[in-house]
Design an enzyme around this catalytic site. Sequence first.
Site, PDB file in Angstrom:
ATOM      1  N   ARG A   1     -36.488  62.033  -9.660  1.00 53.85           N
ATOM      2  CA  ARG A   1     -35.153  62.493 -10.071  1.00 53.85           C
ATOM      3  C   ARG A   1     -35.222  63.313 -11.354  1.00 53.85           C
ATOM      4  O   ARG A   1     -34.385  64.176 -11.611  1.00 53.85           O
ATOM      5  CB  ARG A   1     -34.214  61.303 -10.314  1.00 53.85           C
ATOM      6  CG  ARG A   1     -33.874  60.500  -9.072  1.00 53.85           C
ATOM      7  CD  ARG A   1     -32.740  59.531  -9.390  1.00 53.85           C
ATOM      8  NE  ARG A   1     -32.559  58.511  -8.363  1.00 53.85           N
ATOM      9  CZ  ARG A   1     -31.845  58.684  -7.244  1.00 53.85           C
ATOM     10  NH1 ARG A   1     -31.268  59.830  -6.989  1.00 53.85           N
ATOM     11  NH2 ARG A   1     -31.710  57.701  -6.372  1.00 53.85           N
TER      12      ARG A   1
ATOM     13  N   LYS B   1     -27.206  71.988   2.321  1.00 51.76           N
ATOM     14  CA  LYS B   1     -28.114  72.305   3.429  1.00 51.76           C
ATOM     15  C   LYS B   1     -27.307  73.055   4.471  1.00 51.76           C
ATOM     16  O   LYS B   1     -26.332  72.542   5.010  1.00 51.76           O
ATOM     17  CB  LYS B   1     -28.745  71.030   3.998  1.00 51.76           C
ATOM     18  CG  LYS B   1     -29.789  70.448   3.062  1.00 51.76           C
ATOM     19  CD  LYS B   1     -30.590  69.343   3.703  1.00 51.76           C
ATOM     20  CE  LYS B   1     -31.619  68.802   2.715  1.00 51.76           C
ATOM     21  NZ  LYS B   1     -32.335  67.627   3.252  1.00 51.76           N
TER      22      LYS B   1
ATOM     23  N   ASP C   1     -25.924  67.083   2.828  1.00 51.93           N
ATOM     24  CA  ASP C   1     -26.845  67.187   3.949  1.00 51.93           C
ATOM     25  C   ASP C   1     -26.011  67.108   5.238  1.00 51.93           C
ATOM     26  O   ASP C   1     -25.436  68.098   5.660  1.00 51.93           O
ATOM     27  CB  ASP C   1     -27.861  66.044   3.817  1.00 51.93           C
ATOM     28  CG  ASP C   1     -28.974  66.077   4.866  1.00 51.93           C
ATOM     29  OD1 ASP C   1     -28.883  66.873   5.807  1.00 51.93           O
ATOM     30  OD2 ASP C   1     -29.935  65.302   4.737  1.00 51.93           O
TER      31      ASP C   1
ATOM     32  N   ASP D   1     -25.016  66.177  -5.906  1.00 48.32           N
ATOM     33  CA  ASP D   1     -26.313  66.849  -5.969  1.00 48.32           C
ATOM     34  C   ASP D   1     -26.556  67.664  -4.708  1.00 48.32           C
ATOM     35  O   ASP D   1     -26.956  68.816  -4.753  1.00 48.32           O
ATOM     36  CB  ASP D   1     -27.439  65.830  -6.184  1.00 48.32           C
ATOM     37  CG  ASP D   1     -27.366  64.631  -5.226  1.00 48.32           C
ATOM     38  OD1 ASP D   1     -26.418  64.541  -4.409  1.00 48.32           O
ATOM     39  OD2 ASP D   1     -28.259  63.770  -5.310  1.00 48.32           O
TER      40      ASP D   1
ATOM     41  N   VAL E   1     -35.805  67.936  -0.246  1.00 43.55           N
ATOM     42  CA  VAL E   1     -36.078  68.383  -1.607  1.00 43.55           C
ATOM     43  C   VAL E   1     -35.945  67.237  -2.608  1.00 43.55           C
ATOM     44  O   VAL E   1     -35.264  66.242  -2.348  1.00 43.55           O
ATOM     45  CB  VAL E   1     -35.138  69.539  -2.009  1.00 43.55           C
ATOM     46  CG1 VAL E   1     -35.441  70.795  -1.200  1.00 43.55           C
ATOM     47  CG2 VAL E   1     -33.674  69.145  -1.851  1.00 43.55           C
TER      48      VAL E   1
HETATM   49  P1  IMP Z   1     -25.400  63.252   3.663  1.00 43.19           P
HETATM   50  O1  IMP Z   1     -26.328  63.375   4.848  1.00 43.19           O
HETATM   51  O2  IMP Z   1     -24.698  64.559   3.384  1.00 43.19           O
HETATM   52  O3  IMP Z   1     -24.469  62.113   3.847  1.00 43.19           O
HETATM   53  O4  IMP Z   1     -26.318  62.953   2.406  1.00 43.19           O
HETATM   54  C1  IMP Z   1     -26.485  61.668   1.943  1.00 43.19           C
HETATM   55  C2  IMP Z   1     -27.388  61.581   0.763  1.00 43.19           C
HETATM   56  O5  IMP Z   1     -28.720  61.732   1.222  1.00 43.19           O
HETATM   57  C3  IMP Z   1     -27.273  62.612  -0.342  1.00 43.19           C
HETATM   58  O6  IMP Z   1     -26.247  62.340  -1.269  1.00 43.19           O
HETATM   59  C4  IMP Z   1     -28.632  62.450  -0.992  1.00 43.19           C
HETATM   60  O7  IMP Z   1     -28.631  61.334  -1.850  1.00 43.19           O
HETATM   61  C5  IMP Z   1     -29.518  62.175   0.173  1.00 43.19           C
HETATM   62  N1  IMP Z   1     -30.229  63.393   0.581  1.00 43.19           N
HETATM   63  C6  IMP Z   1     -29.924  64.246   1.572  1.00 43.19           C
HETATM   64  N2  IMP Z   1     -30.829  65.235   1.650  1.00 43.19           N
HETATM   65  C7  IMP Z   1     -31.724  64.999   0.668  1.00 43.19           C
HETATM   66  C8  IMP Z   1     -32.912  65.681   0.214  1.00 43.19           C
HETATM   67  O8  IMP Z   1     -33.339  66.743   0.709  1.00 43.19           O
HETATM   68  N3  IMP Z   1     -33.566  65.112  -0.829  1.00 43.19           N
HETATM   69  C9  IMP Z   1     -33.151  63.967  -1.431  1.00 43.19           C
HETATM   70  N4  IMP Z   1     -32.053  63.308  -1.050  1.00 43.19           N
HETATM   71  C10 IMP Z   1     -31.351  63.824  -0.014  1.00 43.19           C
HETATM   72 MG    MG Z   2     -26.858  61.194  -3.261  1.00 43.29          MG
END
Ligand code: IMP
Ligand code: MG
Length: 171
Positions: free
Chosen positions: A162, A128, A100, A97, A150
Site C-alpha cells: 500500500r 478499470k 473494479d 482508490d 495493480v
Molecule cells: P470492486 O470489484 O469494484 O467491488 O472492487 C473491490 C475492491 O477490490 C477495491 O476497492 C479494491 O480494494 C480491490 N481491488 C480491485 N482491483 C484491485 C487491484 O487491481 N489491486 C488491488 N486491489 C484491487
Molecule cells: Mg478498496
Amino acid sequence: MEVAKVLISEEEIAAKLAEMGKQISADYANEDLLMVGVLKGAFIVMADLARHVDLPVEFDFMAVSSYGAATQTSGVVRILKDLDQEIAGRNVLIVEDIIDSGLTLSYLMKSLRVRRPKSLEVATLLLKKDIQRVPIDTKYVGFEIGPEFVVGYGLDYAGKYRNLPYVGLME
Ligand code: IMP
Ligand code: MG
C-alpha cells in the site's frame, strides 16, 4: 521492498490529483462538502487529494470488507466502520482508490443514498475500463486502466504494497 513495475508514476499521480482537487474546488465552491474515504485503500488518495481541495471541507471514513472469495468481490459488503456523522442534506463525495467490478461501491452508494444526502458523487484514482458489472456514475476519475491487478498508492496485494509511492504492476 520488492518493487513492482511502474504503471503510473508518482509525478503523474501528483499532477492528476492536483487537477482533480482543482475541479472539486470549483464544483463545490460555496457549498458544504463532506469527503468520505473508503478504508483502507483510499487513505493515501484521500490525504493527497484533500490538500488540493481549497474549500472548508470535512472528512469522514468508512471501512468495508466484501464477503466471499479473496480476489473476486461478491458485491455483498459488510460495513466494518460506519460514518461518524449524519449525511442527510449534505453533499457527499466518496473517495476511492479503484473501481473494479463496481460492486463494492454500488452497495455502498445504495446504503448511503437511503440516508438522503443532498448529493452523492464519487472520486476515484483508478477505474478499470469496461469491466464494471454494475453501472457506476463516477464524477471524477484519475486514470482509466486495463483489467490487470495493480498495487501501490493505497492498493494492496495480501495486505502489502500500500505504501508504494506509485501504481505498479506485480512482477
Ligand atoms: P470492486 O470489484 O469494484 O467491488 O472492487 C473491490 C475492491 O477490490 C477495491 O476497492 C479494491 O480494494 C480491490 N481491488 C480491485 N482491483 C484491485 C487491484 O487491481 N489491486 C488491488 N486491489 C484491487
Ligand atoms: Mg478498496
